[in-house]
Design a protein around this motif. Structure first.
Motif, short mmCIF file in Angstrom:
data_model
loop_
_atom_site.label_atom_id
_atom_site.label_comp_id
_atom_site.label_asym_id
_atom_site.label_seq_id
_atom_site.Cartn_x
_atom_site.Cartn_y
_atom_site.Cartn_z
N GLU A 192 0.84 -1.22 0.00
CA GLU A 192 0.00 0.00 0.00
C GLU A 192 0.87 1.26 0.00
N LYS A 193 1.88 1.24 0.87
CA LYS A 193 2.76 2.42 0.97
C LYS A 193 3.50 2.65 -0.34
N GLN A 194 3.91 1.57 -0.98
CA GLN A 194 4.62 1.74 -2.25
C GLN A 194 3.71 2.32 -3.32
N GLY A 254 10.38 5.29 15.81
CA GLY A 254 11.33 6.18 16.49
C GLY A 254 12.51 6.55 15.60
N ILE A 255 12.82 5.70 14.65
CA ILE A 255 13.96 5.96 13.78
C ILE A 255 13.73 7.16 12.85
N LEU A 256 12.47 7.51 12.64
CA LEU A 256 12.18 8.60 11.69
C LEU A 256 12.74 9.94 12.19
N HIS A 257 12.86 10.09 13.50
CA HIS A 257 13.38 11.35 14.05
C HIS A 257 14.77 11.62 13.51
N ARG A 258 15.65 10.64 13.65
CA ARG A 258 17.03 10.85 13.18
C ARG A 258 17.09 10.96 11.66
N MET A 259 16.27 10.15 10.99
CA MET A 259 16.27 10.20 9.52
C MET A 259 15.93 11.60 9.03
N LYS A 260 14.89 12.18 9.63
CA LYS A 260 14.46 13.53 9.20
C LYS A 260 15.50 14.58 9.58
N LYS A 261 16.05 14.44 10.79
CA LYS A 261 17.02 15.42 11.27
C LYS A 261 18.29 15.40 10.39
N GLU A 262 18.71 14.20 10.02
CA GLU A 262 19.95 14.10 9.24
C GLU A 262 19.75 14.42 7.76
N ASN A 263 18.50 14.36 7.31
CA ASN A 263 18.22 14.55 5.88
C ASN A 263 17.04 15.51 5.71
N PRO A 264 17.25 16.79 6.05
CA PRO A 264 16.10 17.71 6.08
C PRO A 264 15.41 17.90 4.73
N THR A 265 16.08 17.59 3.64
CA THR A 265 15.43 17.81 2.33
C THR A 265 14.73 16.54 1.83
N LYS A 266 14.85 15.44 2.56
CA LYS A 266 14.24 14.19 2.11
C LYS A 266 12.97 13.92 2.91
N ARG A 267 12.12 13.04 2.38
CA ARG A 267 10.85 12.74 3.06
C ARG A 267 10.81 11.27 3.44
N PHE A 268 10.31 11.00 4.64
CA PHE A 268 10.29 9.63 5.18
C PHE A 268 8.87 9.28 5.61
N PHE A 269 8.42 8.08 5.21
CA PHE A 269 7.07 7.63 5.55
C PHE A 269 7.17 6.29 6.24
N PRO A 270 6.53 6.14 7.40
CA PRO A 270 6.57 4.82 8.04
C PRO A 270 5.75 3.80 7.23
N ALA A 271 6.26 2.58 7.14
CA ALA A 271 5.47 1.53 6.48
C ALA A 271 4.17 1.34 7.23
N ASP A 272 4.26 1.46 8.55
CA ASP A 272 3.07 1.33 9.39
C ASP A 272 3.26 2.27 10.59
#
Ligand code: 13P
Ligand code: SF4
Length: 336
Positions: A192-194, A254-272
């Motif tokens: 679904e996410k894909q 919880g991992i999304l916090h660091r992902m977003k912080k380290e990559n401010p121009t990229k977008r991250f979506f949780p699978a669930d």
């Protein structure tokens, strides 16, 4: 007029924690699934492997472990002379709870020639019955380091086991354990996410219920041959290095916090978005402060168990794949 700004309260709590840590010569280690405020104030944030390497090399007198109990036990085994504190003793792990030392002894008796490889998500008593430990970032390298003719008992995660079998081409005897958070991340939510984010790269933790099926189908998104993209830290590294600008992330949110912080121009979506580890989230700023104020709760592994559990952990840390990532060169321990 009273100051009711919640940010101000949180900021002063953080300042107090930092001051207490300084006074007690304490280092604060946090797993990638911790709440953002704890990740932001920690001295080191990482995956299970990075955290155990950090614990092994710290000069601090006190290690405050913002993670789950088996991680604090591992730190205590590696640093028996340091005080290892966990802010909440109820921060357990459903995966580690799927096998006890008695169950492992009975399983070993069925396979007397086997080498036992235990995921780090196990109790100290289970590690004491093991030949090697591994984490999600080095499970493949650990299995590859074992002579091909030796049977391997791999425990306790059946999805990580299946993934390692797929990458190494080696048949393992696998314990049927799973993490209650990751096993629910199934193929359907990923598909679904894909569909929602067709250009997104897919990042998957190998504990996920979907991992093996998805990886087989999604090499376009996830390079199975890249042995570094396994653990939470591997996912973070991939997010930094990938040319993609969108990612679907299949692990604890919880991992999304660091992902977003380290990559401010990229977008991250949780699978669930419901992938929340309630054990990891038991650690709060408040109980972290209490841990430092009262030097509680100390995690101490009985010496006899710790002495036996240290060897499989050290063997893991000596595997070249493990050393690469953090430049650690511990003394050699004889293989089983
Ligand atoms: P990592 O070692 O990949 O951080 O995983 C630990 C864990 O508990 C995953 O659920
Ligand atoms: Fe254990 Fe699963 Fe939580 Fe990781 S996410 S600590 S494996 S319960």
């Amino acid at each position: 007029m009273s100051n009711t700004n919640p940010m101000t309260c949180q900021d002063s709590l953080i300042d107090e924690i930092r001051a207490l840590a300084r006074d007690r010569n304490a280092t604060i280690l946090a797993h990638n699934y911790q709440i953002p405020a704890i990740q932001d104030l920690a001295d080191f944030v990482g995956d299970s492997l990075g955290l155990s390497q950090q614990a092994a090399s710290t000069d601090a007198d006190v290690i405050v472990f913002c993670g789950v109990h088996f991680m604090a036990e591992t730190a205590s085994i590696l640093c028996p002379d340091k005080a290892v504190l966990i802010p909440d003793l109820e921060a357990g792990c459903s995966l580690a709870a799927t096998i006890t030392a008695d169950q492992l002894r009975a399983w070993k008796a069925e396979y007397p020639d086997a080498v036992v490889v235990s995921y780090v998500n196990t109790s100290a008593a289970v590690k004491a019955e093991s030949d090697y430990c591994c984490t999600s970032s080095n499970a493949v390298e650990v299995v590859q380091a074992i002579p091909a003719e030796r049977p391997i008992l791999f425990l306790p995660d059946r999805f990580l086991g299946a993934y390692v079998e797929m990458i190494t081409g080696r048949k393992l005897v696998i314990w049927p354990g799973a993490c209650h958070v990751h096993e629910k991340i199934g193929e359907i939510s990923l598909a679904e996410k894909q569909r929602e984010h067709p250009d997104a790269e897919l990042l998957i933790h190998p504990e996920c219920g979907c991992s093996t099926a998805c990886m087989l189908k999604s090499t376009l998104y996830f390079d199975c041959a890249d042995s570094h993209v396994y653990s939470t830290e591997g996912m973070l590294k991939r997010a930094r290095q990938s040319p993609a600008s969108e990612f679907v992330v299949a692990t604890e949110v919880g991992i999304l916090h660091r992902m977003k912080k380290e990559n401010p121009t990229k977008r991250f979506f949780p699978a669930d978005e419901n992938s929340v580890c309630d054990y990891m989230k038991r650690i709060t700023l408040e109980n972290l402060r209490e841990a430092l104020v009262h030097q509680r709760f100390e995690v101490k592994v009985p010496e006899a168990v710790a002495d036996r559990a240290r060897l499989p952990i050290q063997r893991m840390l000596e595997i070249p794949g493990s050393r690469h990532r953090h430049d650690q060169t511990p003394a050699q321990s004889p293989a089983p």
